[in-house]
Design a protein around this motif. Structure first.
Motif, PDB file in Angstrom:
ATOM      1  N   PRO A 459      34.965 -55.002  87.940  1.00  0.00           N
ATOM      2  CA  PRO A 459      35.236 -55.271  86.532  1.00  0.00           C
ATOM      3  C   PRO A 459      36.000 -56.567  86.275  1.00  0.00           C
ATOM      4  O   PRO A 459      35.908 -57.123  85.176  1.00  0.00           O
ATOM      5  N   ASN A 460      36.736 -57.074  87.257  1.00  0.00           N
ATOM      6  CA  ASN A 460      37.476 -58.323  87.083  1.00  0.00           C
ATOM      7  C   ASN A 460      36.803 -59.468  87.826  1.00  0.00           C
ATOM      8  O   ASN A 460      37.460 -60.281  88.480  1.00  0.00           O
ATOM      9  N   SER A 461      35.482 -59.530  87.698  1.00  0.00           N
ATOM     10  CA  SER A 461      34.717 -60.537  88.434  1.00  0.00           C
ATOM     11  C   SER A 461      34.021 -61.498  87.484  1.00  0.00           C
ATOM     12  O   SER A 461      33.879 -61.240  86.283  1.00  0.00           O
ATOM     13  N   ARG A 462      33.577 -62.615  88.051  1.00  0.00           N
ATOM     14  CA  ARG A 462      32.772 -63.602  87.333  1.00  0.00           C
ATOM     15  C   ARG A 462      31.708 -64.115  88.288  1.00  0.00           C
ATOM     16  O   ARG A 462      32.009 -64.480  89.440  1.00  0.00           O
ATOM     17  N   LEU A 463      30.461 -64.125  87.846  1.00  0.00           N
ATOM     18  CA  LEU A 463      29.342 -64.591  88.653  1.00  0.00           C
ATOM     19  C   LEU A 463      28.877 -65.950  88.154  1.00  0.00           C
ATOM     20  O   LEU A 463      28.624 -66.126  86.956  1.00  0.00           O
ATOM     21  N   PHE A 464      28.772 -66.914  89.065  1.00  0.00           N
ATOM     22  CA  PHE A 464      28.176 -68.198  88.758  1.00  0.00           C
ATOM     23  C   PHE A 464      26.916 -68.362  89.612  1.00  0.00           C
ATOM     24  O   PHE A 464      26.973 -68.232  90.843  1.00  0.00           O
ATOM     25  N   VAL A 465      25.777 -68.652  88.972  1.00  0.00           N
ATOM     26  CA  VAL A 465      24.546 -69.004  89.668  1.00  0.00           C
ATOM     27  C   VAL A 465      24.342 -70.494  89.473  1.00  0.00           C
ATOM     28  O   VAL A 465      24.135 -70.958  88.353  1.00  0.00           O
ATOM     29  N   LEU A 466      24.417 -71.257  90.544  1.00  0.00           N
ATOM     30  CA  LEU A 466      24.406 -72.711  90.458  1.00  0.00           C
ATOM     31  C   LEU A 466      22.980 -73.244  90.505  1.00  0.00           C
ATOM     32  O   LEU A 466      22.238 -73.013  91.463  1.00  0.00           O
ATOM     33  N   LYS A 467      22.626 -73.962  89.460  1.00  0.00           N
ATOM     34  CA  LYS A 467      21.268 -74.456  89.261  1.00  0.00           C
ATOM     35  C   LYS A 467      20.812 -75.348  90.420  1.00  0.00           C
ATOM     36  O   LYS A 467      21.501 -76.279  90.827  1.00  0.00           O
ATOM     37  N   GLY A 468      19.635 -75.022  90.961  1.00  0.00           N
ATOM     38  CA  GLY A 468      19.016 -75.867  91.961  1.00  0.00           C
ATOM     39  C   GLY A 468      19.694 -75.879  93.312  1.00  0.00           C
ATOM     40  O   GLY A 468      19.305 -76.648  94.190  1.00  0.00           O
ATOM     41  N   LEU A 500      29.426 -77.135  85.195  1.00  0.00           N
ATOM     42  CA  LEU A 500      28.298 -76.823  86.072  1.00  0.00           C
ATOM     43  C   LEU A 500      26.958 -77.170  85.438  1.00  0.00           C
ATOM     44  O   LEU A 500      25.937 -77.243  86.127  1.00  0.00           O
ATOM     45  N   ASP A 501      26.953 -77.383  84.118  1.00  0.00           N
ATOM     46  CA  ASP A 501      25.705 -77.726  83.434  1.00  0.00           C
ATOM     47  C   ASP A 501      25.160 -79.073  83.894  1.00  0.00           C
ATOM     48  O   ASP A 501      23.982 -79.378  83.670  1.00  0.00           O
ATOM     49  N   THR A 502      26.014 -79.893  84.512  1.00  0.00           N
ATOM     50  CA  THR A 502      25.559 -81.215  84.952  1.00  0.00           C
ATOM     51  C   THR A 502      24.793 -81.162  86.275  1.00  0.00           C
ATOM     52  O   THR A 502      24.223 -82.177  86.691  1.00  0.00           O
ATOM     53  N   LEU A 503      24.789 -80.011  86.946  1.00  0.00           N
ATOM     54  CA  LEU A 503      24.016 -79.909  88.183  1.00  0.00           C
ATOM     55  C   LEU A 503      22.531 -80.151  87.899  1.00  0.00           C
ATOM     56  O   LEU A 503      21.999 -79.660  86.900  1.00  0.00           O
ATOM     57  N   ALA A 504      21.891 -80.886  88.770  1.00  0.00           N
ATOM     58  CA  ALA A 504      20.482 -81.233  88.561  1.00  0.00           C
ATOM     59  C   ALA A 504      19.648 -80.798  89.763  1.00  0.00           C
ATOM     60  O   ALA A 504      20.164 -80.611  90.867  1.00  0.00           O
ATOM     61  N   TYR A 505      18.359 -80.647  89.548  1.00  0.00           N
ATOM     62  CA  TYR A 505      17.445 -80.310  90.633  1.00  0.00           C
ATOM     63  C   TYR A 505      17.204 -81.532  91.520  1.00  0.00           C
ATOM     64  O   TYR A 505      17.081 -82.658  91.024  1.00  0.00           O
ATOM     65  N   ALA A 506      17.160 -81.306  92.813  1.00  0.00           N
ATOM     66  CA  ALA A 506      16.819 -82.372  93.752  1.00  0.00           C
ATOM     67  C   ALA A 506      15.325 -82.652  93.642  1.00  0.00           C
ATOM     68  O   ALA A 506      14.505 -81.764  93.885  1.00  0.00           O
ATOM     69  N   GLN A 507      14.980 -83.872  93.250  1.00  0.00           N
ATOM     70  CA  GLN A 507      13.575 -84.215  93.077  1.00  0.00           C
ATOM     71  C   GLN A 507      12.920 -84.510  94.423  1.00  0.00           C
ATOM     72  O   GLN A 507      13.498 -85.172  95.276  1.00  0.00           O
ATOM     73  N   PRO A 508      11.728 -83.981  94.653  1.00  0.00           N
ATOM     74  CA  PRO A 508      11.067 -84.162  95.949  1.00  0.00           C
ATOM     75  C   PRO A 508      10.668 -85.609  96.201  1.00  0.00           C
ATOM     76  O   PRO A 508      10.320 -86.351  95.274  1.00  0.00           O
ATOM     77  N   PHE A 509      10.702 -86.002  97.463  1.00  0.00           N
ATOM     78  CA  PHE A 509      10.260 -87.329  97.862  1.00  0.00           C
ATOM     79  C   PHE A 509       8.740 -87.396  97.739  1.00  0.00           C
ATOM     80  O   PHE A 509       8.027 -86.578  98.315  1.00  0.00           O
ATOM     81  N   THR A 510       8.247 -88.376  97.006  1.00  0.00           N
ATOM     82  CA  THR A 510       6.802 -88.607  96.975  1.00  0.00           C
ATOM     83  C   THR A 510       6.404 -89.703  97.954  1.00  0.00           C
ATOM     84  O   THR A 510       5.224 -89.884  98.254  1.00  0.00           O
ATOM     85  N   SER A 511       7.400 -90.434  98.449  1.00  0.00           N
ATOM     86  CA  SER A 511       7.210 -91.399  99.529  1.00  0.00           C
ATOM     87  C   SER A 511       8.511 -91.435 100.316  1.00  0.00           C
ATOM     88  O   SER A 511       9.512 -90.819  99.917  1.00  0.00           O
TER      89      SER A 511
END
Length: 517
Positions: A459-468, A500-511
């Motif tokens: 009951p005294n917890s907080r969950l963070f799911v970090l994007k990407g 945490l909203d500033t976290l971004a997805y790692a974009q895949p290498f196309t080259s």
């Protein structure tokens, strides 16, 4: 590291790698006559008068790890505890302990932070230096205590030597894996009763250390398997637990025998989906999962001999590229989405006959992870606590990992000496203790739904799911700042997590020059 050993390690260790990756290793302890990991780094700086913390006398030492370039100054000691607490006059284990003092002298609060490493099988003392920057704010006013869990590091490490290449190919059968485990039992039983290296034994050790340093309460920070240790400690010693941080959490209720295949495939769908949703990446590289399946089919049919440049020496070498090695490498890189962003490009290149980059990464990974995990200790834990869940499932048969790992682990656990966990071991932790629970959106081992399950009874917890993010996320973005605020206030509900909203997805290498602009 030869190809046979690589395949054996990937098949065995990946099965439990909440749970990690290593070659099996066995080295004599020149200090204590026991067995220790060869990369332990707690040599005394100078023979000066010990510093007391509670009743324990510490001397200066330097901590380092393969993942940290700088040595960390600390204080080190040992505490003897019974191997079998039912036989207090029997064999003793010398627990290896490091104390990283609060950085602002004289300002340490009475409730230190205990960091608990993952695995099972990792050394807390060896694992911590790379994470020390994450603890920078926490350490201003709190001591950090590191205890090598029994069977790891310099606490009577339980590791076994792998045999040399026998010339065979393919994934080891359950029978071969069982024979390896039996040889390991024969070796380790000379130095340890393997039934007494479980999570339950470990939390009793932790509380012995807490009492010895004179701390009324402690804050527990567990990563991956370390979250199981933290939950079990909070369950058994609630009055001594001020707060818990669970990074990439393993629910108490979970049997770990066959979670890995499905969790990895789900995570790869998310990670590869970043490429599929990017028009430039999709045009250049196609569907990464379909490309991976095509590549694995090719390698199973005819594994090629590949020339590659060794990352450490720069020398050109040759080895055979096997499908099992690629699957294991994909799994390990899936822990880190930033690193795995290179995988679609490497897989696409390999399908075009250019295998050298893929093999170079596999070799680099195997070298970096060498000696990071004590396999014997790992088996003592999982065979005692999770053997019942090691069953093959039809729905896993067509996944990247399939059922090979669960079948192999089940075979090894049939002959491994087992402890008896408490009857309520797999009961969900239900406590008023403040808890911060962290998950990575793309975690291939402990997905976000595990965190959602755990917080239901906290009951005294907080969950963070970090994007990407993947596995072990406490150092991502502004998470160290939020972590420090939580430890200071023992209150997660009022944390402002907008950063945490500033976290971004790692974009895949196309080259090989990077992601498409």
């Amino acid at each position: 590291m030869n190809s046979r050993k690589t395949r054996l390690v990937l098949a065995i260790v990946a099965a439990v790698a909440v749970f990690g990756y290593k070659t099996l290793h066995h080295t004599p302890d020149t200090d204590s006559g026991k067995t220790i990991a060869s990369k332990q780094s707690t040599a005394p700086v100078a023979p000066i008068k010990p510093t007391l913390l509670g009743t324990l006398a510490f001397t200066p030492c330097s901590l380092s790890s393969p993942f940290s370039k700088d040595a960390l100054e600390a204080q080190c000691t040992r505490l003897e505890v019974p191997e079998d607490r039912g036989q207090p006059n029997g064999r003793k284990i010398a627990l290896n302990i490091a104390w990283v003092p609060a950085s602002e002298n004289g300002s340490a609060t009475p409730d230190p932070v205990f960091f608990i490493a993952g695995g099972p099988g990792q050394s807390a003392v060896d694992s911590y230096p790379g994470l020390d920057p994450v603890f920078k704010e926490v350490r201003k006013h709190r001591n950090v205590i590191l205890v090598d869990q029994r069977g790891t590091g310099k606490s009577n490490v339980l590791s076994c030597a792998a045999d040399d290449d026998d010339g065979s190919t393919g994934t080891p059968t359950p029978e071969v894996m069982q024979a390896k485990a039996l040889a390991c039992v024969d070796t380790l039983s000379k130095q340890a009763d393997l039934r007494h290296y479980t999570t339950t034994d470990a939390i009793t050790d932790l509380d012995a250390v807490r009492q010895a340093i004179g701390a009324k309460q402690i804050n527990l920070v567990g990563v991956s398997y370390g979250t199981r240790v933290a939950q079990q400690y909070a369950m058994r010693y609630p009055a001594a637990t001020r707060s818990i941080v669970l990074d990439s959490v393993v629910p108490n209720t979970l049997g770990l025998g066959n979670i890995f295949a499905r969790n990895l495939d789900d995570a790869l769908a998310l990670q590869f989906g970043v490429c599929s949703k990017n028009p430039a990446c999709k045009t250049a590289l196609g569907d990464p999962r379909a490309e991976l399946d095509t590549l694995l089919a090719k390698l199973r049919a005819a594994p090629p001999t590949v020339s590659y440049r060794d990352a450490s020496s720069g020398e050109w070498k040759q080895d055979v590229l096997h499908a099992d090695s690629v699957a294991g490498m994909v799994r390990m890189y899936a822990y880190m989405p930033l690193a795995s962003s290179l995988l679609p490009k490497l897989i696409h290149e390999a399908n075009g006959g250019h295998y050298e980059g893929l093999l170079a990464l596999i070799k680099m990974m195997s070298g970096e992870m060498k000696d990071a995990m004590a396999m014997g200790m790992q088996l003592s834990v999982v065979c005692s606590e999770d053997a019942a869940s090691m069953v093959a499932r039809e729905e896993d048969s067509h996944t990247l990992l399939g059922n090979t790992m669960s079948e192999g682990m089940a075979a090894m656990c049939k002959i491994w000496p087992k402890g008896t966990p408490p009857t309520d071991f797999h009961k969900a932790l239900a406590t008023q203790v403040p808890a911060l629970v962290l998950e990575g959106e793309f975690d291939p081992v402990t997905p976000p739904r595990y965190g959602s399950e755990v917080v239901k009874t906290l009951p005294n917890s907080r969950l963070f799911v970090l994007k990407g993010q993947g596995h072990n996320v406490i150092g991502a973005g502004c998470m160290p700042k939020l972590f420090a605020q939580f430890i200071e206030q023992a209150d997660g509900k009022h944390l402002d997590a907008s950063c945490l909203d500033t976290l971004a997805y790692a974009q895949p290498f196309t080259s090989f020059n990077g992601a498409a602009p």
